[in-house]
Write an enzyme that holds these catalytic residues in place. Structure first.
Site, short mmCIF file in Angstrom:
data_model
loop_
_atom_site.label_atom_id
_atom_site.label_comp_id
_atom_site.label_asym_id
_atom_site.label_seq_id
_atom_site.Cartn_x
_atom_site.Cartn_y
_atom_site.Cartn_z
N TYR A 35 38.46 49.33 31.90
CA TYR A 35 38.66 49.79 33.07
C TYR A 35 40.22 50.66 32.90
O TYR A 35 40.73 51.15 31.65
CB TYR A 35 38.88 48.43 33.93
CG TYR A 35 37.60 48.14 33.95
CD1 TYR A 35 36.70 48.25 34.45
CD2 TYR A 35 37.67 46.26 33.48
CE1 TYR A 35 35.20 47.50 34.66
CE2 TYR A 35 35.84 46.02 33.62
CZ TYR A 35 35.17 46.34 34.58
OH TYR A 35 33.83 45.78 34.23
N ARG A 62 31.42 31.93 30.72
CA ARG A 62 29.64 31.70 31.39
C ARG A 62 29.61 29.78 30.51
O ARG A 62 28.46 29.86 31.93
CB ARG A 62 28.96 32.40 29.68
CG ARG A 62 28.91 33.73 30.27
CD ARG A 62 28.30 34.73 29.08
NE ARG A 62 29.13 34.81 27.99
CZ ARG A 62 29.51 35.68 27.00
NH1 ARG A 62 28.31 36.69 26.72
NH2 ARG A 62 30.87 35.34 26.08
N GLN A 66 43.30 37.27 39.60
CA GLN A 66 43.11 38.60 38.50
C GLN A 66 43.16 40.08 40.02
O GLN A 66 42.64 40.08 40.01
CB GLN A 66 42.01 39.04 37.62
CG GLN A 66 41.73 40.02 36.56
CD GLN A 66 40.64 40.29 35.66
OE1 GLN A 66 39.62 40.67 36.52
NE2 GLN A 66 40.84 39.85 34.60
#
Ligand SMILES: Cc1cc2nc3c(=O)[nH]c(=O)nc-3n(C[C@H](O)[C@H](O)[C@H](O)COP(=O)(O)O)c2cc1C
Length: 392
Positions: free
Chosen positions: A185, A340, A102
């Site tokens: 972002y 997670r 990424q």
């Protein structure tokens, strides 16, 4: 499993075949030095490869120094940084998995502490702090500094930084690249009217606000080999009642697909640094943030897939093998990403294969473990009564 498992069917994307449809979602570790991958990164990602996730993504990897979230974020703006991550790439492939990177720019959410130290902005007198950049001189929230508003020429340089990062990633053997266009972002702060207050060609209506995101898509597609797939992560919505909407995401996804993006990865939220909002089954945002029902972002992947005619990746509280299988069987996404849950259980794909009965003899495990794990299964069956019932 009566029907053939889709979760464990290969997925062909251009010249790459994922062995299954489970991806490790990008997970920032804040453990690099000068953007260089070290032992932690190898240990972290190689565990998921031993766990046989089909696609193993690196964390958000900065395309230039100001693109890091924290001083300890991974980078790929130098050849040395690319070289440092090469052993990890090689190991992921050795395990029969596909390595993905990424690439990202943190924008106005950069120059911060990692979340386990509060996630707050670094004090201006901190030697590691830097001046952040954004579409406008608007801070991401209270207590954050106003970023430098990028000028047109500076935007062009960052587009080129994304392309250079993709070139380096290809050179060291990554097979999938994902542009991080989510979570508030840099790219998403251009997309969202909550972040972008410009009145030039990069702001204003949705066409202007999408310009930077689409220029990055074009530049990365041109720099990235034709036979390798390009993913693009978006925040499908900003929040329940304001900002970037799911309708906007459908428009964006169509434009991305037209520029050679193969998979739109549908996350949400982050423009105010706040947690993502959940959607109901009709894909309508609900106004209770903080709650995280199972698959809370799946409706976004579903709607984008149906209406933009592009493959999608679903992410967000996908935790159960049957749940993951159902998302694919119902045609709501083409693959799933786990964050997670796979940190909690890095061998999740192998356990899911057992739960869905697609790996009866533990053949999917790495050779070094498989024979012993199969023996464990037999031993567990023998001891079922002593253990209070059959145990897997
Ligand atoms: C420790 C941690 C680090 C993360 N880092 C990134 C990241 O680098 N890039 C990104 O796009 N998302 C990042 N995320 C978001 C995850 O990729 C994922 O979208 C999110 O956790 C929801 O999936 P989950 O419910 O399976 O965890 C991060 C999440 C966690 C928990």
């Amino acid at each position: 499993m009566t029907k053939e498992s889709l979760l464990f069917s290969p997925l062909e994307l251009r010249g790459v075949t994922l062995p299954n449809r489970i991806a490790v979602s990008p997970l920032c570790m804040y453990s690099a030095t000068d953007g260089l991958a070290g032992d932690w990164l190898f240990a972290h990602l190689s565990t998921f490869a031993r766990g046989k996730a089909g696609l193993v993504f690196t964390e958000a990897t900065a395309v230039e120094p100001r693109g890091r979230i924290t001083p300890a974020c991974l980078g790929i703006w130098t050849d040395e940084q690319a070289k440092a991550i090469r052993p990890t790439v090689r190991f992921i492939e050795e395990m029969g998995c596909v390595p993905g990177m990424q690439i990202a720019h943190a924008g106005r959410k950069g120059s911060a502490e990692p979340p386990f130290r509060g996630g707050t902005p670094l004090a201006p007198d901190n030697a590691d702090a830097w001046e952040t950049v954004g579409p406008s001189a608007e801070p991401v929230g209270d207590g954050w500094p106003a970023p430098h508003a990028l000028e047109t020429g500076e935007i062009a340089q960052i587009v080129e930084d994304f392309a250079a990062a993709a070139r380096r990633a290809a050179e060291i053997g990554f097979k999938v690249i994902e542009v991080h266009g989510a979570h508030g972002y840099l790219i998403q702060s251009f997309l969202s009217p909550l972040g972008n207050k410009r009145n030039d060609a990069y702001g204003g209506d949705i066409q202007g606000r999408m310009r930077f995101a689409l220029e990055v898509a074009e530049a990365v597609r041109a720099a990235w080999p034709d036979d390798l797939p390009l993913f693009y992560r978006i925040s499908a919505i900003d929040g329940p009642a304001e900002g970037w909407s799911l309708d906007d995401s459908v428009v964006l996804a169509r434009e991305l697909a037209a520029r050679g993006v193969d998979v739109v990865d549908c996350s949400a939220g982050g423009i105010r640094g706040a947690p993502a909002f959940r959607a109901n089954d009709a894909g309508k945002p609900l106004n209770k943030s903080g709650e995280r029902p199972w698959g809370f972002q799946v409706p976004y992947a579903d709607r984008v897939r149906q209406e933009a005619d592009v493959k999608t990746m679903a992410v967000g509280v996908i935790v159960d093998p049957h749940q993951a299988e159902a998302i694919l069987q119902e045609g709501r996404a083409d693959l799933v990403a786990l964050g997670r849950e796979i940190m909690y259980n890095p061998f999740w794909p192998l356990h899911a294969a057992q739960a869905l009965d697609v790996d009866p003899d533990s053949a999917m495990w790495p050779d070094q473990y498989g024979w012993a794990v199969q023996r464990r299964r037999e031993i567990m069956a023998q001891n079922a009564s002593a253990l209070g019932g059959p145990k897997q």
